[in-house]
Design a protein around this motif. Sequence first.
Motif, PDB file in Angstrom:
ATOM      1  N   VAL A 108     -14.359  -6.502   0.592  1.00 21.58           N
ATOM      2  CA  VAL A 108     -14.968  -5.354   1.265  1.00 21.58           C
ATOM      3  C   VAL A 108     -16.442  -5.238   0.883  1.00 21.58           C
ATOM      4  O   VAL A 108     -17.305  -4.962   1.728  1.00 21.58           O
TER       5      VAL A 108
ATOM      6  N   MET B  51      -8.794  -0.461  -5.929  1.00 18.78           N
ATOM      7  CA  MET B  51      -8.160  -1.243  -4.878  1.00 18.78           C
ATOM      8  C   MET B  51      -7.070  -2.100  -5.505  1.00 18.78           C
ATOM      9  O   MET B  51      -6.959  -2.194  -6.729  1.00 18.78           O
TER      10      MET B  51
ATOM     11  N   GLN C 123      -6.890   2.104   1.827  1.00 15.95           N
ATOM     12  CA  GLN C 123      -5.862   1.058   1.939  1.00 15.95           C
ATOM     13  C   GLN C 123      -4.662   1.579   2.745  1.00 15.95           C
ATOM     14  O   GLN C 123      -3.546   1.671   2.240  1.00 15.95           O
TER      15      GLN C 123
ATOM     16  N   ALA D  94      -9.714  -8.084  -3.373  1.00 20.42           N
ATOM     17  CA  ALA D  94      -9.807  -7.187  -2.223  1.00 20.42           C
ATOM     18  C   ALA D  94     -11.105  -6.397  -2.259  1.00 20.42           C
ATOM     19  O   ALA D  94     -11.777  -6.209  -1.228  1.00 20.42           O
ATOM     20  N   ALA D  95     -11.480  -5.925  -3.447  1.00 26.21           N
ATOM     21  CA  ALA D  95     -12.734  -5.177  -3.581  1.00 26.21           C
ATOM     22  C   ALA D  95     -13.941  -6.067  -3.299  1.00 26.21           C
ATOM     23  O   ALA D  95     -14.915  -5.638  -2.660  1.00 26.21           O
TER      24      ALA D  95
ATOM     25  N   GLN E 217     -12.289  -3.867  -9.730  1.00 34.25           N
ATOM     26  CA  GLN E 217     -11.578  -3.544  -8.499  1.00 34.25           C
ATOM     27  C   GLN E 217     -11.881  -2.132  -8.008  1.00 34.25           C
ATOM     28  O   GLN E 217     -11.264  -1.661  -7.048  1.00 34.25           O
TER      29      GLN E 217
ATOM     30  N   ASN F  64       0.792  -1.230   0.000  1.00 33.89           N
ATOM     31  CA  ASN F  64       0.000   0.000   0.000  1.00 33.89           C
ATOM     32  C   ASN F  64       0.823   1.278   0.000  1.00 33.89           C
ATOM     33  O   ASN F  64       0.370   2.301  -0.494  1.00 33.89           O
TER      34      ASN F  64
ATOM     35  N   SER G  91      -8.156   5.030  -1.238  1.00 33.32           N
ATOM     36  CA  SER G  91      -9.213   4.017  -1.210  1.00 33.32           C
ATOM     37  C   SER G  91      -9.232   3.239   0.099  1.00 33.32           C
ATOM     38  O   SER G  91      -9.577   2.052   0.133  1.00 33.32           O
TER      39      SER G  91
ATOM     40  N   GLY H 230     -10.260  -0.752   2.978  1.00 34.12           N
ATOM     41  CA  GLY H 230     -10.978  -0.353   1.775  1.00 34.12           C
ATOM     42  C   GLY H 230     -11.725   0.945   2.035  1.00 34.12           C
ATOM     43  O   GLY H 230     -11.757   1.454   3.164  1.00 34.12           O
TER      44      GLY H 230
ATOM     45  N   ARG I 109     -19.904  -2.171  -6.943  1.00 34.55           N
ATOM     46  CA  ARG I 109     -18.512  -2.364  -7.342  1.00 34.55           C
ATOM     47  C   ARG I 109     -18.405  -2.506  -8.855  1.00 34.55           C
ATOM     48  O   ARG I 109     -19.256  -3.088  -9.509  1.00 34.55           O
TER      49      ARG I 109
ATOM     50  N   TYR J 174     -10.964   7.730   3.356  1.00 32.89           N
ATOM     51  CA  TYR J 174     -11.051   7.354   1.940  1.00 32.89           C
ATOM     52  C   TYR J 174      -9.788   7.653   1.139  1.00 32.89           C
ATOM     53  O   TYR J 174      -9.692   7.233  -0.019  1.00 32.89           O
TER      54      TYR J 174
END
Length: 477
Positions: free
Chosen positions: A335, A326, A282, A331-332, A358, A154, A280, A381, A355, A277
């Motif tokens: 979340v 993301m 992360q 990962a998306a 990603q 990240n 994103s 996320g 979504r 946020y």
Amino acid sequence: MLRKSYPYYLAGKPVAANADLEVLDKYTGECATRVAFADAATVRRAIAAAHDARPAMAAFPPDARRDVLERCVAAFRERSEELAQALCIEAGKPIRDARGEVARLVDTFRIAAGEATRIGGEVLNLEIAPRARGYRGMTRRVPIGACAFITPFNFPLNLVAHKVAPAIAAGCPFVLKPAPRTPVGALIIGEVLAQAGLPEGAFSILPCSNEDAGLLVEDERIALLSFTGSPLGWELKARAGRKKVTLELGGNAACVVDADPGAPLAHVIERLVFGAYYQSGQSCISVQRIYAHAAVYDALRDGLAAAVAALRMGDPRDERVFIGPMIDEAAAQRVEAWIADALARGARRLAGGPRQRQMLPAALLEDVPHDCDLYRQEAFGPVACLERFEDFDEALARVNDSDFGLQAGVFTGSLAHAFRAWDRLEVGGVIVGDVPSFRVDNMPYGGVKRSGLGREGVRYAIEDMTEPRLLVLAGAG
């Protein structure tokens, strides 16, 4: 644009052994470049080189270490846009945020350059009993030895910097394993280090498999393991044997907004949006839980929901974009599933949407049940949970009702409440007047409970990478 391929660095030298590791553009999903991928034999050679380089690094004078770090600072500044663009592509980080991370890379190396010549010791009074009269003592800090560093995806530049720069300042050779999804930034740092004048064999930077990285964890020639990432770190600690281990393993950071926030509500909302946020969500200290006093709750909720809904999502190369992709679709999806579970169990959605691969729109949920994964685990996320409280001490108790404890934020105009939070919150750092996502690169940074052990922040990392050596002079009085 990224180059077609990048070598890894073994004992300070670039090695284009292969181009086996594909690095994706996180927005388009297409191959952006290819990177040399190290095998177990290469990792063993890197460990041996770092171990053999200990005497040369320990003898490398502090002013020479400072000069190396200052040359790195100059090179990073000159290549700042290249570094930002690489970060934007390999991590999907919005370009404005990517430039901010490059600035922090520069800051971290600059701070380390200053600290390199300030590693001292102390004079001890040993005359505490008749038998010790005439004895004098003093200590100095010496490098701990070869270090192993494992970093996550990240912050591919700054989290590398927080391990590499203190190691150079302390005089420790090292082997770094960057995250395989975002290795390019670390390899550009390696390119700079290879030209900076370090002793032979002082560093290796090797993208490799997690299995082969286990050699860094278990080899007794490594004196310190520093790991930033998931709760897997506790398993690595159990395998590490006698070496020193420092861990930074994330959290589900909370922010309390008091009845008197101590700042205009518009400012509080702006900072909460950033904290929750940015990138994103992360970030290990992303705002995940927000507790607002009933006196300000309705106004805060409405303003925050409107601000979150207005965040622009899209191509991270676009200067106007705040929410980028993301790290990958899995990962998306995770979340998204946690959000759906919370909604099914009674939470209310104040902002958010469907979504797109990603890409996950920024979401804000109200009254998430406290046994949901979205509340108890690290979301990592673009989502935050909001709820009201009536009593400040109650809010502090909710913050502490977590397995994690990295940092917490408190907006309050009460000095008594600020100190009460500092006294009672079970976290590594309390940020009063801002979000827990605030970090300056010279401050101690780390957590308690499942969030890890040890502290980064250049001077604090140097303490872990050095150890005191005592000198006693008999009959010196």
